[in-house]
Design a protein around this motif. Structure first.
Motif, PDB file in Angstrom:
ATOM      1  N   ALA A  23       0.828  -1.202   0.000  1.00 21.24           N
ATOM      2  CA  ALA A  23       0.000   0.000   0.000  1.00 21.24           C
ATOM      3  C   ALA A  23       0.863   1.254   0.000  1.00 21.24           C
ATOM      4  CB  ALA A  23      -0.929  -0.005   1.216  1.00 21.24           C
ATOM      5  N   ASP A  24       2.030   1.187   0.673  1.00 21.22           N
ATOM      6  CA  ASP A  24       2.988   2.298   0.692  1.00 21.22           C
ATOM      7  C   ASP A  24       4.370   1.664   0.786  1.00 21.22           C
ATOM      8  OD1 ASP A  24       4.746   4.373   1.395  1.00 21.22           O
ATOM      9  OD2 ASP A  24       3.162   5.506   2.402  1.00 21.22           O
ATOM     10  N   LEU A 172      -5.380 -13.753   0.565  1.00 24.03           N
ATOM     11  CA  LEU A 172      -6.355 -12.674   0.492  1.00 24.03           C
ATOM     12  C   LEU A 172      -5.874 -11.608  -0.482  1.00 24.03           C
ATOM     13  CD1 LEU A 172      -7.208 -12.245   4.286  1.00 24.03           C
ATOM     14  CD2 LEU A 172      -8.641 -13.292   2.509  1.00 24.03           C
ATOM     15  N   PRO A 173      -6.785 -10.923  -1.165  1.00 19.23           N
ATOM     16  CA  PRO A 173      -6.370  -9.843  -2.071  1.00 19.23           C
ATOM     17  C   PRO A 173      -5.722  -8.701  -1.298  1.00 19.23           C
ATOM     18  CG  PRO A 173      -8.638 -10.524  -2.501  1.00 19.23           C
ATOM     19  CD  PRO A 173      -8.237 -11.161  -1.209  1.00 19.23           C
ATOM     20  N   GLN A 174      -4.682  -8.112  -1.913  1.00 19.82           N
ATOM     21  CA  GLN A 174      -4.034  -6.922  -1.382  1.00 19.82           C
ATOM     22  C   GLN A 174      -4.335  -5.764  -2.309  1.00 19.82           C
ATOM     23  OE1 GLN A 174      -0.235  -9.433  -1.360  1.00 19.82           O
ATOM     24  NE2 GLN A 174       0.256  -7.832   0.103  1.00 19.82           N
ATOM     25  N   LEU A 175      -4.677  -4.611  -1.738  1.00 20.80           N
ATOM     26  CA  LEU A 175      -5.041  -3.437  -2.522  1.00 20.80           C
ATOM     27  C   LEU A 175      -3.984  -2.361  -2.334  1.00 20.80           C
ATOM     28  CD1 LEU A 175      -7.271  -2.156  -4.322  1.00 20.80           C
ATOM     29  CD2 LEU A 175      -8.253  -1.215  -2.212  1.00 20.80           C
ATOM     30  N   ALA A 176      -3.544  -1.763  -3.426  1.00 22.85           N
ATOM     31  CA  ALA A 176      -2.549  -0.702  -3.363  1.00 22.85           C
ATOM     32  C   ALA A 176      -2.883   0.359  -4.404  1.00 22.85           C
ATOM     33  CB  ALA A 176      -1.146  -1.253  -3.625  1.00 22.85           C
ATOM     34  N   PRO A 177      -2.496   1.609  -4.154  1.00 18.65           N
ATOM     35  CA  PRO A 177      -2.684   2.637  -5.179  1.00 18.65           C
ATOM     36  C   PRO A 177      -1.735   2.419  -6.347  1.00 18.65           C
ATOM     37  CG  PRO A 177      -1.453   3.531  -3.316  1.00 18.65           C
ATOM     38  CD  PRO A 177      -1.887   2.150  -2.921  1.00 18.65           C
TER      39      PRO A 177
END
Length: 261
Positions: A23-24, A172-177
């Motif tokens: 994510a960062d 599990l899905p990982q979400l990132a910009p």
């Protein structure tokens, strides 16, 4: 182990998008660097020898741990099976004013003189890409060769004792910009009949406005238990192997440390 070109191809294809696993990424680098710096300091920072230390990150990827340790003053050299990943690590380090020399190399054949480093590091579940005992022994033997007597080995892997009991089929899905929107990453795992090895399909979906780019990358792992890996480390000439849990170390995976005899 699959042919080196197979593993290298997986990470060559992932190199440009690897930061999208986080994510960062810079914040994660900072946390990992702080944790690894504490681990190294606790093991080697006695008396007048308080660092900075010479560190070989022999699975440096795009530089997550290498850059983080460099930012904390350590003299870091990186190698990776993927030349593309190692090249990106050098570029990312330069953007952060971190001196880093990195190049493509197989951890089973490290291109360094004996006893050159204070610390040899292989983090983020890299060693389990080696799918056989001879390959694991070869890699750990090389790590022992290039670290000085009394130096430190630092490894991290997934928590495979629990994973082998449950044999999950996915993450599990990982979400990132992402620059154009968002990135979603998840994995599918297909276990071999031996219950120890698994094939992984790495899915990454990256949006650019209304459109999505889909990448599927494939590789394999050996889910080494702590007992197995501790045994290999001891055979390779390291003493006092100790596992540290994430809640104690601050690192995101269990960490094995041992000293070179």
């Amino acid at each position: 182990m699959p042919e080196p070109s197979d593993v290298a191809r997986f990470y060559d294809r992932l190199a440009a998008d690897y930061h999208l696993l986080y994510a960062d990424w810079d914040a994660s680098m900072s946390r990992q660097g702080a944790a690894l710096d504490r681990i190294i300091g606790a093991a080697l920072g006695q008396g007048d020898d308080r660092g900075p230390f010479s560190v070989l990150d022999c699975s440096c990827g795009i530089g997550t741990q290498s850059i983080a340790l460099g930012l904390r003053g350590h003299r870091v050299t990186g190698t990776d099976i993927s030349p593309s990943a190692a090249a990106r690590a050098v570029r990312e380090a330069a953007l952060r004013d971190v001196p880093l020399r990195a190049a493509g190399a197989d951890m089973r054949q490290l291109p360094f003189a004996d006893g050159r480093f204070d610390v040899v590091l292989s983090a983020d579940n890299s060693l389990p890409h080696l799918l056989s005992a001879p390959d694991v022994r070869a890699a750990l033997g090389e790590m022992r060769r290039v670290v000085r007597d009394g130096g430190l080995l630092v490894l991290s892997t997934r928590p495979y004792d629990e994973i082998r009991r449950t044999r999950p089929a996915s993450t599990l899905p990982q979400l990132a910009p992402a620059p154009g929107g968002r990135a979603v990453t998840f994995q599918l795992w297909d276990w071999h009949d031996d219950g120890e090895h698994y094939d992984l399909e790495h899915f990454q979906l990256v949006s650019d406005g209304p459109d999505w780019r889909v990448e599927v990358r494939r590789t394999s792992y050996w889910a080494l238990t702590r007992r197995q890996l501790t045994g290999f480390v001891t055979e390779a000439g390291f003493a006092g192997p100790e596992w540290t849990e994430p809640e104690r170390s601050g690192f995101f995976q269990p960490v094995l440390t041992a000293r070179a005899l």
